[in-house]
Design a protein around this motif. Structure first.
Motif, PDB file in Angstrom:
ATOM      1  N   GLU A   4       0.838  -1.208   0.000  1.00  0.00           N
ATOM      2  CA  GLU A   4       0.000   0.000   0.000  1.00  0.00           C
ATOM      3  C   GLU A   4       0.871   1.257   0.000  1.00  0.00           C
ATOM      4  N   PHE A   5       1.931   1.236   0.807  1.00  0.00           N
ATOM      5  CA  PHE A   5       2.710   2.472   0.949  1.00  0.00           C
ATOM      6  C   PHE A   5       3.604   2.736  -0.252  1.00  0.00           C
ATOM      7  N   ILE A   8       1.340   4.151  -2.941  1.00  0.00           N
ATOM      8  CA  ILE A   8       1.032   5.581  -2.751  1.00  0.00           C
ATOM      9  C   ILE A   8       2.242   6.429  -3.118  1.00  0.00           C
ATOM     10  N   PHE A  12       1.172   8.369  -6.371  1.00  0.00           N
ATOM     11  CA  PHE A  12       0.330   9.494  -5.964  1.00  0.00           C
ATOM     12  C   PHE A  12       1.056  10.595  -5.207  1.00  0.00           C
ATOM     13  N   ILE A  26       0.478  14.753   1.063  1.00  0.00           N
ATOM     14  CA  ILE A  26       0.421  13.331   1.409  1.00  0.00           C
ATOM     15  C   ILE A  26       1.506  12.963   2.426  1.00  0.00           C
ATOM     16  N   GLY A  27       1.186  12.085   3.366  1.00  0.00           N
ATOM     17  CA  GLY A  27       2.206  11.512   4.241  1.00  0.00           C
ATOM     18  C   GLY A  27       1.933  11.673   5.714  1.00  0.00           C
ATOM     19  N   ASP A  28       1.076  12.579   6.091  1.00  0.00           N
ATOM     20  CA  ASP A  28       0.767  12.733   7.522  1.00  0.00           C
ATOM     21  C   ASP A  28      -0.664  12.259   7.753  1.00  0.00           C
ATOM     22  N   ASP A  29      -1.157  12.437   8.974  1.00  0.00           N
ATOM     23  CA  ASP A  29      -2.519  11.987   9.269  1.00  0.00           C
ATOM     24  C   ASP A  29      -3.559  12.833   8.566  1.00  0.00           C
ATOM     25  N   LEU A  87      -8.043  11.581  -2.851  1.00  0.00           N
ATOM     26  CA  LEU A  87      -8.419  10.422  -3.667  1.00  0.00           C
ATOM     27  C   LEU A  87      -8.585   9.200  -2.774  1.00  0.00           C
ATOM     28  N   LEU A  89      -9.354   5.327  -2.979  1.00  0.00           N
ATOM     29  CA  LEU A  89      -9.269   4.348  -4.049  1.00  0.00           C
ATOM     30  C   LEU A  89      -9.437   2.954  -3.485  1.00  0.00           C
ATOM     31  N   LEU A 117      -3.011  17.019  -5.492  1.00  0.00           N
ATOM     32  CA  LEU A 117      -3.498  15.863  -4.726  1.00  0.00           C
ATOM     33  C   LEU A 117      -2.840  15.919  -3.346  1.00  0.00           C
ATOM     34  N   GLY A 119      -3.994  14.077  -0.428  1.00  0.00           N
ATOM     35  CA  GLY A 119      -4.193  12.963   0.497  1.00  0.00           C
ATOM     36  C   GLY A 119      -5.223  12.009  -0.036  1.00  0.00           C
ATOM     37  N   GLY A 120      -5.561  11.016   0.776  1.00  0.00           N
ATOM     38  CA  GLY A 120      -6.557  10.056   0.339  1.00  0.00           C
ATOM     39  C   GLY A 120      -6.534   8.812   1.179  1.00  0.00           C
ATOM     40  N   ASP A 121      -7.043   7.733   0.605  1.00  0.00           N
ATOM     41  CA  ASP A 121      -7.040   6.450   1.286  1.00  0.00           C
ATOM     42  C   ASP A 121      -6.976   5.374   0.213  1.00  0.00           C
ATOM     43  N   THR A 122      -6.318   4.246   0.521  1.00  0.00           N
ATOM     44  CA  THR A 122      -6.170   3.175  -0.457  1.00  0.00           C
ATOM     45  C   THR A 122      -6.513   1.865   0.222  1.00  0.00           C
TER      46      THR A 122
HETATM   47  P1  ADP Z   1      -4.150   6.839   7.841  1.00  0.00           P
HETATM   48  O1  ADP Z   1      -3.764   5.533   8.434  1.00  0.00           O
HETATM   49  O2  ADP Z   1      -3.867   8.033   8.690  1.00  0.00           O
HETATM   50  O3  ADP Z   1      -5.517   6.811   7.235  1.00  0.00           O
HETATM   51  P2  ADP Z   1      -2.926   6.034   5.427  1.00  0.00           P
HETATM   52  O4  ADP Z   1      -1.930   5.022   5.816  1.00  0.00           O
HETATM   53  O5  ADP Z   1      -4.251   5.573   4.908  1.00  0.00           O
HETATM   54  O6  ADP Z   1      -3.123   7.037   6.620  1.00  0.00           O
HETATM   55  O7  ADP Z   1      -2.296   7.004   4.320  1.00  0.00           O
HETATM   56  C1  ADP Z   1      -0.991   7.491   4.462  1.00  0.00           C
HETATM   57  C2  ADP Z   1      -0.901   8.810   3.745  1.00  0.00           C
HETATM   58  O8  ADP Z   1      -1.095   8.593   2.360  1.00  0.00           O
HETATM   59  C3  ADP Z   1      -1.942   9.823   4.166  1.00  0.00           C
HETATM   60  O9  ADP Z   1      -1.338  11.091   4.136  1.00  0.00           O
HETATM   61  C4  ADP Z   1      -3.008   9.726   3.120  1.00  0.00           C
HETATM   62  O10 ADP Z   1      -3.669  10.950   2.943  1.00  0.00           O
HETATM   63  C5  ADP Z   1      -2.188   9.347   1.893  1.00  0.00           C
HETATM   64  N1  ADP Z   1      -2.934   8.512   0.921  1.00  0.00           N
HETATM   65  C6  ADP Z   1      -3.431   7.282   1.096  1.00  0.00           C
HETATM   66  N2  ADP Z   1      -3.994   6.823  -0.032  1.00  0.00           N
HETATM   67  C7  ADP Z   1      -3.896   7.812  -0.951  1.00  0.00           C
HETATM   68  C8  ADP Z   1      -4.297   7.964  -2.299  1.00  0.00           C
HETATM   69  N3  ADP Z   1      -4.971   7.009  -2.966  1.00  0.00           N
HETATM   70  N4  ADP Z   1      -4.005   9.123  -2.910  1.00  0.00           N
HETATM   71  C9  ADP Z   1      -3.359  10.103  -2.256  1.00  0.00           C
HETATM   72  N5  ADP Z   1      -2.940  10.022  -0.992  1.00  0.00           N
HETATM   73  C10 ADP Z   1      -3.192   8.894  -0.335  1.00  0.00           C
END
Ligand code: ADP
Ligand code: MG
Length: 322
Positions: A4-5, A8, A12, A26-29, A87, A89, A117, A119-122
């Motif tokens: 996952e990391f 990203i 992204f 991207i990268g923090d909470d 985003l 995803l 872009l 931040g987001g979640d994957t």
């Molecule tokens: P958290 O555990 O706090 O939800 P994540 O591990 O899900 O954090 O995400 C790590 C970082 O990557 C966060 O800054 C999040 O915004 C970013 N991120 C995760 N998925 C995506 C994505 N699909 N596009 C852009 N940023 C992303």
């Protein structure tokens, strides 16, 4: 398989290029956005689901463009300027041959509009793409759906119906050869969000909406919210270049009720006609006057001579359509 990391960071996480307002990406909470002083934030989300909004196996670069375009289109319809987006995803598997073109298609459009872009979640799951977009607008200038007034002109940008025509070709509802489908498919796969026009209409237009589900349904939202009716000149509707060559009945149905065009429908006082045309010119976006807002709550469809038309049409509704 990518983790996952690494996914990203590879596809992204880019250095912030449009960091006028994004203080942390991207990268923090959380990401941090610093809105310009005195501006309002405009926020919208749109989710695209495989099999519902796009075909399984759809071209990932076009999908990357489209999922951001539909969100930018919501900002355009409000008259807001883009700042940043997130985003979320859900992916069945991390396939690099899909991720690379998807992120390229998305970032190409993002860069055109200076939208970062942040931040987001994957997660693993059925293919599902959800973007939340943040824009800004001076207080009081947003083009709201509830702002149409009796007597306003109704306008639409660009042309309508070619995206619906492409869908009819794919679904074999109509006999269309491959080059003909190709000629209108760009409208369906890579819509152009009308951001420059939306901003240029601040203070000139009253109400606006982007046409995602079909003009009739989307104009209907303005009428309902504004508690007004309208007369719509069906034969004034600007058909897309391919649809324009089709028979009248098809042209009428697809310009009125075809979805996926992402043009703007807006209302403006008659006294602003010249200002609307100047805004269209400034933003290099064609506009056409297609009707007027009336007192009451009916949407009347009329032909070029003003005669009543009784057409059975429905725009797209995800819960009632098959
Ligand atoms: P958290 O555990 O706090 O939800 P994540 O591990 O899900 O954090 O995400 C790590 C970082 O990557 C966060 O800054 C999040 O915004 C970013 N991120 C995760 N998925 C995506 C994505 N699909 N596009 C852009 N940023 C992303
Ligand atoms: Mg997360």
């Amino acid at each position: 398989m990518l983790s996952e990391f690494s996914l990203i960071s590879r596809y992204f996480d880019r250095p912030l290029r449009h960091d006028r307002h994004a203080a942390l990406g991207i990268g923090d909470d959380c990401a941090l956005l610093t809105p310009a002083s005195g501006m309002q934030l405009a926020i919208s989300s749109d989710m695209l689901v495989e099999g519902r909004h796009f075909f399984a196996g759809a071209d990932p670069a076009k999908l990357g463009h489209k999922c951001l375009a539909v969100n930018l289109s919501d900002l355009a319809a409000m008259g807001a300027a883009p700042l940043a987006f997130t985003l979320a995803l859900s992916l069945p598997e991390a396939v690099e041959e899909w991720l690379a073109p998807f992120s390229d298609g998305m970032f190409r459009l993002a860069d055109q509009h200076g939208c970062a872009l942040i931040g987001g979640d994957t997660t693993k799951g059925p293919l599902n793409i959800c973007i939340t977009i943040f824009g800004e607008i001076p207080p009081g200038l947003a083009l709201r759906r509830d702002a149409a007034r009796a007597g306003d002109d109704i306008w639409v940008s660009g042309t309508l119906g070619d995206a619906r025509l492409a869908l009819a070709g794919y679904r074999r509802e109509l006999k269309m050869d491959a080059p003909m489908i190709e000629a209108c498919a760009g409208r369906m796969h890579e819509p152009t969000p009308r951001l420059a026009l939306g901003c240029a209409l601040r203070g000139i237009a009253h109400a606006a909406i982007d046409i995602s589900d079909g003009l009739i349904g989307d104009l209907g939202h303005i009428l309902k919210r504004s508690a007004v009716g309208a007369a719509l000149n069906v034969d004034a509707l600007p058909a897309g270049p391919v649809l324009a060559r089709a028979p009248q009945d098809l042209r009428r149905r697809f310009t009125l009720a075809g979805g996926d065009d992402y043009e703007l429908c807006f209302t403006a006082p008659v006294s602003n006609r010249i200002a609307v045309l100047a805004a269209a010119h400034r933003s290099a976006t064609p506009v056409t006057r297609v009707g007027s807002i009336e007192a009451g709550n009916r949407l009347r469809l009329v032909d070029a001579q003003g005669g009543a038309l009784d057409l059975q049409l429905d725009s797209f509704d995800h819960f009632s359509s098959p």
